[in-house]
Design a protein around this motif. Sequence first.
Motif, PDB file in Angstrom:
ATOM      1  N   TRP A 107      41.330  30.588  34.518  1.00 24.75           N
ATOM      2  CA  TRP A 107      41.680  30.330  35.919  1.00 24.75           C
ATOM      3  C   TRP A 107      41.946  31.632  36.667  1.00 24.75           C
ATOM      4  O   TRP A 107      41.544  31.791  37.815  1.00 24.75           O
ATOM      5  N   SER A 108      42.614  32.568  36.020  1.00 28.41           N
ATOM      6  CA  SER A 108      42.903  33.847  36.664  1.00 28.41           C
ATOM      7  C   SER A 108      41.616  34.584  37.023  1.00 28.41           C
ATOM      8  O   SER A 108      41.489  35.135  38.122  1.00 28.41           O
ATOM      9  N   ARG A 109      40.646  34.570  36.105  1.00 29.34           N
ATOM     10  CA  ARG A 109      39.360  35.224  36.403  1.00 29.34           C
ATOM     11  C   ARG A 109      38.680  34.550  37.591  1.00 29.34           C
ATOM     12  O   ARG A 109      38.131  35.229  38.463  1.00 29.34           O
ATOM     13  N   GLN A 110      38.710  33.220  37.648  1.00 26.04           N
ATOM     14  CA  GLN A 110      38.115  32.498  38.784  1.00 26.04           C
ATOM     15  C   GLN A 110      38.831  32.851  40.080  1.00 26.04           C
ATOM     16  O   GLN A 110      38.194  33.088  41.103  1.00 26.04           O
ATOM     17  N   GLU A 111      40.161  32.861  40.041  1.00 20.62           N
ATOM     18  CA  GLU A 111      40.954  33.112  41.242  1.00 20.62           C
ATOM     19  C   GLU A 111      40.706  34.509  41.800  1.00 20.62           C
ATOM     20  O   GLU A 111      40.678  34.699  43.013  1.00 20.62           O
ATOM     21  N   GLN A 112      40.526  35.470  40.920  1.00 20.64           N
ATOM     22  CA  GLN A 112      40.337  36.843  41.374  1.00 20.64           C
ATOM     23  C   GLN A 112      38.888  37.190  41.670  1.00 20.64           C
ATOM     24  O   GLN A 112      38.612  38.244  42.233  1.00 20.64           O
ATOM     25  N   SER A 113      37.968  36.312  41.333  1.00 15.73           N
ATOM     26  CA  SER A 113      36.555  36.650  41.501  1.00 15.73           C
ATOM     27  C   SER A 113      36.185  36.913  42.957  1.00 15.73           C
ATOM     28  O   SER A 113      35.363  37.778  43.239  1.00 15.73           O
TER      29      SER A 113
ATOM     30  N   THR B 181      35.055  43.459  43.938  1.00 15.30           N
ATOM     31  CA  THR B 181      34.211  44.236  44.842  1.00 15.30           C
ATOM     32  C   THR B 181      33.441  45.291  44.061  1.00 15.30           C
ATOM     33  O   THR B 181      33.978  45.877  43.121  1.00 15.30           O
ATOM     34  N   PRO B 182      32.201  45.523  44.457  1.00 16.39           N
ATOM     35  CA  PRO B 182      31.457  46.620  43.830  1.00 16.39           C
ATOM     36  C   PRO B 182      31.805  47.972  44.473  1.00 16.39           C
ATOM     37  O   PRO B 182      31.376  49.012  43.996  1.00 16.39           O
TER      38      PRO B 182
ATOM     39  N   ALA C 163      41.493  52.082  45.595  1.00 17.75           N
ATOM     40  CA  ALA C 163      42.621  51.834  46.491  1.00 17.75           C
ATOM     41  C   ALA C 163      43.486  50.677  45.975  1.00 17.75           C
ATOM     42  O   ALA C 163      44.720  50.724  46.092  1.00 17.75           O
ATOM     43  N   LEU C 164      42.855  49.649  45.393  1.00 21.71           N
ATOM     44  CA  LEU C 164      43.621  48.543  44.801  1.00 21.71           C
ATOM     45  C   LEU C 164      44.458  49.031  43.618  1.00 21.71           C
ATOM     46  O   LEU C 164      45.623  48.639  43.479  1.00 21.71           O
ATOM     47  N   VAL C 165      43.879  49.881  42.780  1.00 18.34           N
ATOM     48  CA  VAL C 165      44.625  50.434  41.653  1.00 18.34           C
ATOM     49  C   VAL C 165      45.824  51.220  42.173  1.00 18.34           C
ATOM     50  O   VAL C 165      46.953  51.057  41.687  1.00 18.34           O
ATOM     51  N   SER C 166      45.602  52.055  43.167  1.00 15.97           N
ATOM     52  CA  SER C 166      46.693  52.853  43.737  1.00 15.97           C
ATOM     53  C   SER C 166      47.765  51.969  44.365  1.00 15.97           C
ATOM     54  O   SER C 166      48.967  52.224  44.200  1.00 15.97           O
TER      55      SER C 166
ATOM     56  N   GLY D 287      39.880  32.806  47.881  1.00 14.56           N
ATOM     57  CA  GLY D 287      39.497  32.753  49.289  1.00 14.56           C
ATOM     58  C   GLY D 287      39.732  34.036  50.065  1.00 14.56           C
ATOM     59  O   GLY D 287      39.498  34.069  51.269  1.00 14.56           O
ATOM     60  N   ARG D 288      40.183  35.072  49.404  1.00 13.46           N
ATOM     61  CA  ARG D 288      40.432  36.344  50.083  1.00 13.46           C
ATOM     62  C   ARG D 288      39.470  37.397  49.543  1.00 13.46           C
ATOM     63  O   ARG D 288      39.175  37.446  48.358  1.00 13.46           O
ATOM     64  N   SER D 289      39.051  38.274  50.423  1.00  7.51           N
ATOM     65  CA  SER D 289      38.185  39.384  50.012  1.00  7.51           C
ATOM     66  C   SER D 289      39.041  40.494  49.407  1.00  7.51           C
ATOM     67  O   SER D 289      40.268  40.519  49.571  1.00  7.51           O
ATOM     68  N   ALA D 290      38.386  41.416  48.739  1.00  4.60           N
ATOM     69  CA  ALA D 290      39.092  42.561  48.169  1.00  4.60           C
ATOM     70  C   ALA D 290      39.800  43.352  49.266  1.00  4.60           C
ATOM     71  O   ALA D 290      40.926  43.815  49.080  1.00  4.60           O
ATOM     72  N   GLY D 291      39.147  43.486  50.414  1.00  2.00           N
ATOM     73  CA  GLY D 291      39.767  44.197  51.528  1.00  2.00           C
ATOM     74  C   GLY D 291      41.021  43.501  52.042  1.00  2.00           C
ATOM     75  O   GLY D 291      42.011  44.155  52.376  1.00  2.00           O
ATOM     76  N   GLU D 292      40.989  42.183  52.086  1.00  2.00           N
ATOM     77  CA  GLU D 292      42.171  41.425  52.523  1.00  2.00           C
ATOM     78  C   GLU D 292      43.313  41.554  51.524  1.00  2.00           C
ATOM     79  O   GLU D 292      44.477  41.699  51.916  1.00  2.00           O
ATOM     80  N   VAL D 293      42.981  41.514  50.243  1.00  2.00           N
ATOM     81  CA  VAL D 293      44.002  41.669  49.205  1.00  2.00           C
ATOM     82  C   VAL D 293      44.613  43.067  49.287  1.00  2.00           C
ATOM     83  O   VAL D 293      45.836  43.227  49.225  1.00  2.00           O
TER      84      VAL D 293
END
Length: 165
Positions: free
Chosen positions: A82-88, A92-93, A100-103, A122-128
């Motif tokens: 479920w976690s993998r699905q939620e974060q998919s 982002t490539p 920036a997410l790691v930082s 439902g959120r993009s990497a940029g939104e997260v």
Amino acid sequence: MTMADFNASPPQEAEEGLLACCAVPRWAREVAAGRPYPDPETFAEDAIGVLDGLSWDEVLTALAAHPRIGERAAGQGREASWSRQEQSAAATPDDAVKEALVSANVAYEERFGHVFLIRATGRSAGEVLQAALDRLGNDPAAERAVVRRELAAIVRLRLEKLVNP
């Protein structure tokens, strides 16, 4: 599993399913003990009511079961899947966004002492990323309230998955 299947399952099996939704044993025991539930909506509302009563230490136990945003959950269990699905959706490539997410994760953990939790579905990497950066400005009390809301949103999604075939 259907709602009827969940209601009829042995207590240990029900608790194991619930632990994939929220890794707090007391929460799973209390929600399982509340059976039978008439429908998924009542089930979710009652489960979230129990979640709202968790101590902060119990919330930290729940957080410890969540991988960092951008990290792939290890394992073959229901929770990892479920976690993998939620974060998919937030994957982002874009290497700059990944870095920036790691930082942001590191800064967040240094500031608040626990993993950054967000309903990524439902959120993009940029939104997260933007949410992480915004939340770094919260004081600890305000951030605890946000964490509880995000945890409830994730648990609600997982409860729906648990009892809807």
